[in-house]
Design a protein around this motif. Structure first.
Motif, PDB file in Angstrom:
ATOM      1  N   LEU A  81       0.879  -1.203  -0.001  1.00 53.19           N
ATOM      2  CA  LEU A  81       0.104  -0.080  -0.002  1.00 53.19           C
ATOM      3  C   LEU A  81       1.009   1.277  -0.159  1.00 53.19           C
ATOM      4  O   LEU A  81       0.397   2.031  -0.685  1.00 53.19           O
ATOM      5  CB  LEU A  81      -0.868   0.028   1.178  1.00 53.19           C
ATOM      6  CG  LEU A  81      -1.964   1.132   1.221  1.00 53.19           C
ATOM      7  CD1 LEU A  81      -3.047   0.908   0.220  1.00 53.19           C
ATOM      8  CD2 LEU A  81      -2.764   0.923   2.647  1.00 53.19           C
ATOM      9  N   ILE A  82       2.042   1.297   0.722  1.00 59.74           N
ATOM     10  CA  ILE A  82       2.852   2.357   0.794  1.00 59.74           C
ATOM     11  C   ILE A  82       3.818   2.741  -0.445  1.00 59.74           C
ATOM     12  O   ILE A  82       3.777   3.740  -0.961  1.00 59.74           O
ATOM     13  CB  ILE A  82       3.774   2.388   2.021  1.00 59.74           C
ATOM     14  CG1 ILE A  82       4.370   3.806   2.392  1.00 59.74           C
ATOM     15  CG2 ILE A  82       4.837   1.353   2.117  1.00 59.74           C
ATOM     16  CD1 ILE A  82       3.545   4.911   2.747  1.00 59.74           C
ATOM     17  N   LEU A  83       3.965   1.415  -1.167  1.00 61.86           N
ATOM     18  CA  LEU A  83       4.430   1.468  -2.464  1.00 61.86           C
ATOM     19  C   LEU A  83       3.616   2.270  -3.394  1.00 61.86           C
ATOM     20  O   LEU A  83       4.068   3.157  -4.084  1.00 61.86           O
ATOM     21  CB  LEU A  83       4.897   0.176  -2.781  1.00 61.86           C
ATOM     22  CG  LEU A  83       5.494   0.064  -4.091  1.00 61.86           C
ATOM     23  CD1 LEU A  83       6.800   0.448  -4.302  1.00 61.86           C
ATOM     24  CD2 LEU A  83       5.705  -1.474  -4.608  1.00 61.86           C
ATOM     25  N   GLU A 100      -6.255   5.953   2.148  1.00 59.68           N
ATOM     26  CA  GLU A 100      -6.123   4.799   1.278  1.00 59.68           C
ATOM     27  C   GLU A 100      -5.884   3.695   2.445  1.00 59.68           C
ATOM     28  O   GLU A 100      -6.288   2.463   2.138  1.00 59.68           O
ATOM     29  CB  GLU A 100      -4.722   4.909   0.505  1.00 59.68           C
ATOM     30  CG  GLU A 100      -4.881   5.965  -0.535  1.00 59.68           C
ATOM     31  CD  GLU A 100      -3.512   6.469  -0.752  1.00 59.68           C
ATOM     32  OE1 GLU A 100      -3.677   7.450  -1.805  1.00 59.68           O
ATOM     33  OE2 GLU A 100      -2.490   6.048  -0.698  1.00 59.68           O
ATOM     34  N   TYR A 101      -5.217   3.890   3.402  1.00 61.19           N
ATOM     35  CA  TYR A 101      -5.313   2.593   4.491  1.00 61.19           C
ATOM     36  C   TYR A 101      -6.764   2.564   5.023  1.00 61.19           C
ATOM     37  O   TYR A 101      -6.975   1.120   4.967  1.00 61.19           O
ATOM     38  CB  TYR A 101      -4.356   3.346   5.799  1.00 61.19           C
ATOM     39  CG  TYR A 101      -3.896   2.387   6.743  1.00 61.19           C
ATOM     40  CD1 TYR A 101      -2.793   1.445   6.758  1.00 61.19           C
ATOM     41  CD2 TYR A 101      -4.847   2.047   7.759  1.00 61.19           C
ATOM     42  CE1 TYR A 101      -2.701   0.722   7.913  1.00 61.19           C
ATOM     43  CE2 TYR A 101      -4.614   1.366   8.901  1.00 61.19           C
ATOM     44  CZ  TYR A 101      -3.427   0.486   8.805  1.00 61.19           C
ATOM     45  OH  TYR A 101      -3.264  -0.300   9.614  1.00 61.19           O
ATOM     46  N   ARG A 102      -7.454   3.445   5.427  1.00 61.41           N
ATOM     47  CA  ARG A 102      -8.736   3.297   5.701  1.00 61.41           C
ATOM     48  C   ARG A 102      -9.603   2.319   4.562  1.00 61.41           C
ATOM     49  O   ARG A 102     -10.360   1.644   5.149  1.00 61.41           O
ATOM     50  CB  ARG A 102      -9.436   4.675   6.175  1.00 61.41           C
ATOM     51  CG  ARG A 102     -10.891   4.299   6.828  1.00 61.41           C
ATOM     52  CD  ARG A 102     -11.357   5.745   7.218  1.00 61.41           C
ATOM     53  NE  ARG A 102     -12.006   6.439   6.090  1.00 61.41           N
ATOM     54  CZ  ARG A 102     -12.508   7.844   6.181  1.00 61.41           C
ATOM     55  NH1 ARG A 102     -12.827   8.372   7.223  1.00 61.41           N
ATOM     56  NH2 ARG A 102     -12.620   8.596   5.084  1.00 61.41           N
ATOM     57  N   SER A 103      -9.398   2.971   3.594  1.00 63.56           N
ATOM     58  CA  SER A 103     -10.257   2.376   2.543  1.00 63.56           C
ATOM     59  C   SER A 103     -10.006   0.957   2.294  1.00 63.56           C
ATOM     60  O   SER A 103     -10.742  -0.004   2.036  1.00 63.56           O
ATOM     61  CB  SER A 103     -10.019   3.108   1.026  1.00 63.56           C
ATOM     62  OG  SER A 103     -10.517   4.377   1.282  1.00 63.56           O
ATOM     63  N   HIS A 104      -8.551   0.752   2.337  1.00 58.43           N
ATOM     64  CA  HIS A 104      -8.038  -0.840   2.103  1.00 58.43           C
ATOM     65  C   HIS A 104      -8.478  -1.695   3.129  1.00 58.43           C
ATOM     66  O   HIS A 104      -8.938  -2.819   3.039  1.00 58.43           O
ATOM     67  CB  HIS A 104      -6.508  -0.381   1.847  1.00 58.43           C
ATOM     68  CG  HIS A 104      -6.068  -2.187   1.385  1.00 58.43           C
ATOM     69  ND1 HIS A 104      -6.277  -2.555   0.117  1.00 58.43           N
ATOM     70  CD2 HIS A 104      -5.248  -2.928   2.040  1.00 58.43           C
ATOM     71  CE1 HIS A 104      -5.561  -3.492   0.170  1.00 58.43           C
ATOM     72  NE2 HIS A 104      -5.006  -3.804   1.190  1.00 58.43           N
ATOM     73  N   PHE A 105      -8.309  -1.217   4.501  1.00 59.28           N
ATOM     74  CA  PHE A 105      -8.267  -2.239   5.446  1.00 59.28           C
ATOM     75  C   PHE A 105      -9.649  -2.057   6.213  1.00 59.28           C
ATOM     76  O   PHE A 105      -9.962  -2.949   6.933  1.00 59.28           O
ATOM     77  CB  PHE A 105      -7.242  -2.074   6.643  1.00 59.28           C
ATOM     78  CG  PHE A 105      -6.093  -2.751   6.253  1.00 59.28           C
ATOM     79  CD1 PHE A 105      -5.492  -3.840   6.300  1.00 59.28           C
ATOM     80  CD2 PHE A 105      -4.985  -1.458   5.806  1.00 59.28           C
ATOM     81  CE1 PHE A 105      -4.214  -4.290   5.829  1.00 59.28           C
ATOM     82  CE2 PHE A 105      -3.563  -2.083   5.396  1.00 59.28           C
ATOM     83  CZ  PHE A 105      -3.485  -3.357   5.247  1.00 59.28           C
ATOM     84  N   GLY A 106     -10.237  -1.138   5.934  1.00 60.39           N
ATOM     85  CA  GLY A 106     -11.583  -0.748   6.750  1.00 60.39           C
ATOM     86  C   GLY A 106     -12.886  -1.795   6.003  1.00 60.39           C
ATOM     87  O   GLY A 106     -12.686  -2.565   5.228  1.00 60.39           O
ATOM     88  N   PRO A 107     -13.914  -1.494   6.567  1.00 57.93           N
ATOM     89  CA  PRO A 107     -15.082  -2.061   6.268  1.00 57.93           C
ATOM     90  C   PRO A 107     -15.418  -1.902   4.839  1.00 57.93           C
ATOM     91  O   PRO A 107     -15.548  -0.741   4.158  1.00 57.93           O
ATOM     92  CB  PRO A 107     -16.212  -1.608   6.932  1.00 57.93           C
ATOM     93  CG  PRO A 107     -15.786  -1.020   8.320  1.00 57.93           C
ATOM     94  CD  PRO A 107     -14.317  -0.629   7.610  1.00 57.93           C
TER      95      PRO A 107
END
Length: 322
Positions: A81-83, A100-107
């Motif tokens: 994700l950071i890449l 992006e972190y919230r969208s990827h790992f979140g609900p």
């Protein structure tokens, strides 16, 4: 891998981190070294299908029932994700990365799998907020290995001074792990990798970075790197094999000092058991960087391993933009 992608030391660093994580997934969080040794005799160690039967009647936590061989752990997903973030934006942008972190790992996100404590607590802070309200520090007070998941990419893509790198690392780490021990461990690991990428040996990197390690970590690292021969199982028994950086970072230091190759390092890490994926990100990055800098082989990562990593095309496309 894209034929136009050159495996430079920096690219090798990133791909090495991702492949090492994926290689360890099948036996991740299996804490019984005897069981791991039995599995190795019949099935091997790397890129195994996660199977609950391997964890029966021994110490371990089976977390990857929804994954298949070649997938990434949550650590590997964060690393990728950071890449993608840095390639897309050209530099680190905090609010964009938090989104992006919230969208990827979140609900409803693309990630399917186990959510560890620092990820869960970070999401609980970010989910209720509009992006413009995201705090500069959104991480959990947690010293687990999620703290190191972004370090290989940040370091490999950094072109400035070590001081600038360490400042950047702290900023990113505190978005998931707002914990001083976690930040200290990440800075030490970044410094070791930075040293290797600038032409120093593993030993020089491990030792010269010690002033950054802090009081608790320094003595453990000194003990780990003073050993004469490789024994990752013994080191895991000595320092611990769980998810905390004070346990895992000395094991990483021991393995990367003694490993004869990238493959040797990755396999030794899996034999040590426990949070092998958590250790794999930094261990794979340092080992691949060292091999690439030494120019021992054109591609230091086994081609068969590259082929088994399910996100290779995504990672290769991103690396081709570096």
């Amino acid at each position: 891998m894209n034929v136009n992608t050159k495996l430079t030391p920096r690219v090798s660093t990133i791909i090495g981190a991702l492949v090492a994580d994926s290689a360890a997934l099948g036996l991740h969080w299996l804490y019984d070294s005897d069981r791991i040794a039995q599995i190795e005799k019949t099935k091997g160690l790397v890129f195994l299908q996660p199977e609950v039967e391997n964890y029966a009647n021994v110490k371990g936590f089976f977390a990857h029932g929804y994954k298949v061989a070649g997938d990434a752990s949550g650590y590997g997903e964060t690393c990728l994700l950071i890449l993608k973030h840095l390639v897309a934006h050209g530099e680190f942008k905090r609010i964009a990365f938090q989104s992006e972190y919230r969208s990827h790992f979140g609900p409803g996100g693309a990630y399917k799998g186990y959510i560890d404590t620092p990820t869960r607590l970070t999401l609980l802070k970010l989910i209720p907020l509009a992006p413009e309200d995201f705090p500069e520090v959104s991480g959990a007070d947690d010293d687990q290995f999620a703290a190191l998941a972004t370090v290989p990419v940040i370091t490999a893509m950094h072109n400035g001074t070590l001081d600038d790198l360490l400042e950047k690392v702290e900023c990113v780490v505190r978005l998931t792990n707002h914990n001083d021990i976690a930040v200290t461990a990440a800075k030490y690991a970044a410094s070791v990798l930075y040293s290797v990428l600038n032409g120093n040996s593993i030993n020089e990197g491990l030792e010269k970075s010690l002033p950054l390690a802090g009081e608790k970590l320094t003595s453990l690292l000194n003990e780990a790197i003073s050993t004469d021969t490789m024994n990752s199982v013994a080191m895991a028994a000595r320092f611990g094999s769980a998810c905390h950086v004070l346990e895992g970072l000395p094991v990483i230091a021991h393995i990367v000092k003694h490993a004869k190759s990238f493959q040797d390092a990755v396999e030794a890490n899996i034999r040590a058991g426990g949070d092998s994926c958590g250790r794999a990100i930094m261990l794979g990055a340092i080992s691949a960087a060292q091999a690439a800098m030494q120019n021992e082989v054109e591609i230091c990562i086994p081609l068969s391993w590259l082929a088994k990593y399910n996100n290779l095309s995504v990672a290769a496309d991103a690396c081709s933009c570096l």
